[in-house]
Write a protein that holds these residues in place. Structure first.
Motif, PDB file in Angstrom:
ATOM      1  N   VAL A   1       0.847  -1.172   0.114  1.00 26.47           N
ATOM      2  CA  VAL A   1       0.012  -0.128   0.058  1.00 26.47           C
ATOM      3  C   VAL A   1       0.935   1.301  -0.017  1.00 26.47           C
ATOM      4  O   VAL A   1       1.948   1.130   0.718  1.00 26.47           O
ATOM      5  CB  VAL A   1      -0.983   0.017   1.311  1.00 26.47           C
ATOM      6  CG1 VAL A   1      -1.566   1.359   1.197  1.00 26.47           C
ATOM      7  CG2 VAL A   1      -1.759  -1.343   1.372  1.00 26.47           C
ATOM      8  N   VAL A   2       0.547   2.228  -0.816  1.00 28.06           N
ATOM      9  CA  VAL A   2       1.232   3.532  -0.779  1.00 28.06           C
ATOM     10  C   VAL A   2       1.023   4.249   0.315  1.00 28.06           C
ATOM     11  O   VAL A   2      -0.174   4.468   0.734  1.00 28.06           O
ATOM     12  CB  VAL A   2       0.848   4.364  -2.035  1.00 28.06           C
ATOM     13  CG1 VAL A   2       1.450   5.534  -1.813  1.00 28.06           C
ATOM     14  CG2 VAL A   2       1.128   3.767  -3.292  1.00 28.06           C
ATOM     15  N   VAL A   3       2.238   4.632   1.245  1.00 24.48           N
ATOM     16  CA  VAL A   3       1.869   5.344   2.596  1.00 24.48           C
ATOM     17  C   VAL A   3       2.468   6.652   2.496  1.00 24.48           C
ATOM     18  O   VAL A   3       2.246   7.687   3.352  1.00 24.48           O
ATOM     19  CB  VAL A   3       2.433   4.393   3.655  1.00 24.48           C
ATOM     20  CG1 VAL A   3       1.599   3.111   3.950  1.00 24.48           C
ATOM     21  CG2 VAL A   3       4.128   4.224   3.382  1.00 24.48           C
ATOM     22  N   ALA A   4       3.344   7.177   1.486  1.00 23.12           N
ATOM     23  CA  ALA A   4       3.760   8.347   1.338  1.00 23.12           C
ATOM     24  C   ALA A   4       4.156   8.845  -0.136  1.00 23.12           C
ATOM     25  O   ALA A   4       4.616   7.752  -0.803  1.00 23.12           O
ATOM     26  CB  ALA A   4       4.696   8.698   2.210  1.00 23.12           C
ATOM     27  N   LEU A   5       4.203  10.088  -0.628  1.00 25.30           N
ATOM     28  CA  LEU A   5       4.483  10.272  -1.884  1.00 25.30           C
ATOM     29  C   LEU A   5       5.695  11.302  -1.847  1.00 25.30           C
ATOM     30  O   LEU A   5       5.837  12.119  -0.932  1.00 25.30           O
ATOM     31  CB  LEU A   5       3.371  11.022  -2.405  1.00 25.30           C
ATOM     32  CG  LEU A   5       1.907  10.535  -2.393  1.00 25.30           C
ATOM     33  CD1 LEU A   5       0.725  11.519  -2.905  1.00 25.30           C
ATOM     34  CD2 LEU A   5       1.859   9.198  -3.250  1.00 25.30           C
ATOM     35  N   GLY A   6       6.473  10.863  -2.552  1.00 24.74           N
ATOM     36  CA  GLY A   6       7.621  11.817  -3.033  1.00 24.74           C
ATOM     37  C   GLY A   6       7.176  13.085  -3.714  1.00 24.74           C
ATOM     38  O   GLY A   6       6.257  12.928  -4.379  1.00 24.74           O
ATOM     39  N   GLU A   7       8.002  14.040  -3.946  1.00 25.20           N
ATOM     40  CA  GLU A   7       7.701  15.205  -4.567  1.00 25.20           C
ATOM     41  C   GLU A   7       7.418  15.044  -5.648  1.00 25.20           C
ATOM     42  O   GLU A   7       7.847  14.328  -6.426  1.00 25.20           O
ATOM     43  CB  GLU A   7       9.081  16.439  -4.477  1.00 25.20           C
ATOM     44  CG  GLU A   7       8.805  17.621  -4.753  1.00 25.20           C
ATOM     45  CD  GLU A   7       9.989  18.160  -4.961  1.00 25.20           C
ATOM     46  OE1 GLU A   7      11.131  18.125  -4.134  1.00 25.20           O
ATOM     47  OE2 GLU A   7      10.268  19.250  -5.891  1.00 25.20           O
ATOM     48  N   GLY A   8       6.204  15.573  -6.414  1.00 22.57           N
ATOM     49  CA  GLY A   8       6.035  15.724  -7.641  1.00 22.57           C
ATOM     50  C   GLY A   8       4.877  14.300  -8.176  1.00 22.57           C
ATOM     51  O   GLY A   8       4.552  14.450  -9.431  1.00 22.57           O
ATOM     52  N   VAL A   9       4.733  13.625  -7.248  1.00 25.28           N
ATOM     53  CA  VAL A   9       3.992  12.330  -7.682  1.00 25.28           C
ATOM     54  C   VAL A   9       2.591  12.639  -7.534  1.00 25.28           C
ATOM     55  O   VAL A   9       1.904  13.009  -6.657  1.00 25.28           O
ATOM     56  CB  VAL A   9       4.076  11.332  -6.536  1.00 25.28           C
ATOM     57  CG1 VAL A   9       3.394  10.053  -6.842  1.00 25.28           C
ATOM     58  CG2 VAL A   9       5.617  10.841  -6.702  1.00 25.28           C
TER      59      VAL A   9
END
Ligand SMILES: NC(=O)c1ccc[n+]([C@@H]2O[C@H](COP(=O)([O-])OP(=O)(O)OC[C@H]3O[C@@H](n4cnc5c(N)ncnc54)[C@H](OP(=O)(O)O)[C@@H]3O)[C@@H](O)[C@H]2O)c1
Length: 358
Positions: A73-81
């Protein structure tokens, strides 16, 4: 759920050495990456091969992170995602070359989004975790262009997902060694989508139904002697084989495949060549396929493929391999790995849940 600063990762301490579970920093996603909580990780023969054999050259050093197949599961996004949001169910292929970030045998992992695919609703995490390595390997073997790097790449067939690709090889025979292996199962399905006929594969009798259900038109008992196997193939078709996919790649299968290959043809193998020197001819091409979408030579191909994966499984173009859940999280990977190494697991993938690690 809050993201911890430390998580558990399985580390291989030395060549042919033991594993240790360590508390390490949770990787931070860089720009263009997502941080994924790994819900399911699948085992592969490459885990023990890179641990115990000459294929350890693939590991960048020790302690080494491993694990090629992950779903989570995606739990955090890097910049620009923007392609993903927190909470998305996703799958990705691990890589040994930058293990701290990509590897599957850990609780969290950070991955560039162009090599991440959403999991369709009809698949569980366990099923999704069986997909990445075997799918990528067979897709590269069939559809990646031939590359001068490392004598590798793929057979350069027109991908079935491109215009004119579906059914393009209608009437042309294909031979796939190991139709019950994870890579072989995708090989059969790609052969079906690309239109090959007949689609001949070698399996144990207990897996003949499986191979036929995936799209094989003929199965041959894998335990036949080399001569009997060649005769069985010739009894099915007299057409020349211009493409053979050897997803077993033992010395025996490679040599049988090479003998059956037509002049001008290509055999794609998944281990180093073991074809006898005295039969090598310029007319026949042997390619070793390295099935990682994280290799520079395959990144572009992989990114294109990752745009389609969700749909392929959603609409039933492709089916995953069967799964067997192994309880105990990362702690039970070494024991499960011995089962894979023994060659007795059969046509399914062993899957662990890293969150269960004590
Ligand atoms: N180069 C790469 O990047 C790459 C990537 C992935 C895998 N690999 C290698 O490719 C091979 C396949 O990997 P995998 O994950 O697909 O394997 P797998 O799923 O573990 O394969 C297991 C199956 O292989 C079949 N098999 C074994 N020996 C056979 C033979 N002589 N003839 C026909 N079938 C045979 C068995 O089928 P039955 O049950 O029907 O007997 C067994 O069920 C492994 O050696 C692996 O290390 C290489």
């Amino acid at each position: 759920m809050a993201i911890p600063t430390k998580h558990k990762a399985l580390l291989l301490l030395s060549h042919a050495g033991s594993y240790e579970i360590r508390d390490v920093d949770v990787p931070m996603p860089d720009a263009g990456e997502v941080l994924i909580r790994v819900e399911a990780a699948a085992l592969n023969p490459s885990d023990w091969r890179t641990r115990h054999t000459e294929y350890s050259f693939i590991l960048p050093g020790y302690p080494a992170h491993q694990g090629s197949d992950a779903a989570g599961v995606v739990v955090a996004l890097g910049e620009g995602v923007t392609r993903f949001k927190v909470g998305d169910r996703v799958l990705h292929q691990g890589s040994y070359s930058n293990g701290e970030k990509l590897a599957a045998f850990q609780q969290y992992t950070a991955v560039p989004t162009d090599l991440v695919a959403k999991i369709p609703d009809n698949l569980t995490f366990d099923q999704a975790a069986t997909i990445p390595l075997a799918l990528a390997t067979s897709a590269i073997a069939f559809y990646q262009k031939r590359l001068e790097v490392d004598g590798g790449g793929g057979a350069g067939l027109l991908p079935f997902w491109k215009e004119g690709g579906r059914g393009k090889y209608s009437g042309k025979p294909i031979l796939i060694f190991g139709g019950a292996s994870a890579c072989g199962q995708y090989g059969i399905q790609f052969a079906r989508l690309s239109g090959f006929s007949p689609v001949i594969t070698t399996v144990s009798p207990s897996n003949m139904e499986l191979a036929l259900s995936l799209g094989a038109t003929h199965t041959i008992d894998r335990s036949l002697s080399a001569d009997a196997l060649i005769e069985a193939v010739k009894a099915i078709t007299s057409k020349p084989f211009h493409f053979i996919y050897d997803s077993v790649s033992s010395e025996e299968t490679q040599n049988i495949g090479y003998d059956l290959l037509a002049p001008g043809g290509t055999i794609v193998i998944l281990l180093r060549s073991a074809v006898k020197e005295d039969k090598l001819t310029r007319d026949k091409t042997i390619l070793t396929c390295w099935g990682s979408v994280h290799l520079d030579m395959h990144k572009e191909f992989g990114a294109e493929m990752y745009q389609h994966i969700t749909k392929w499984f959603e609409i039933g173009y492709l089916r995953t391999t069967a799964t067997e859940y192994v309880p105990g999280g990362l702690s039970n990977i070494p024991g499960a790995q011995e089962r894979v190494r023994s060659g007795k697991v059969g046509p399914r993938k062993l899957v662990v849940h890293p969150s269960e690690t004590i």
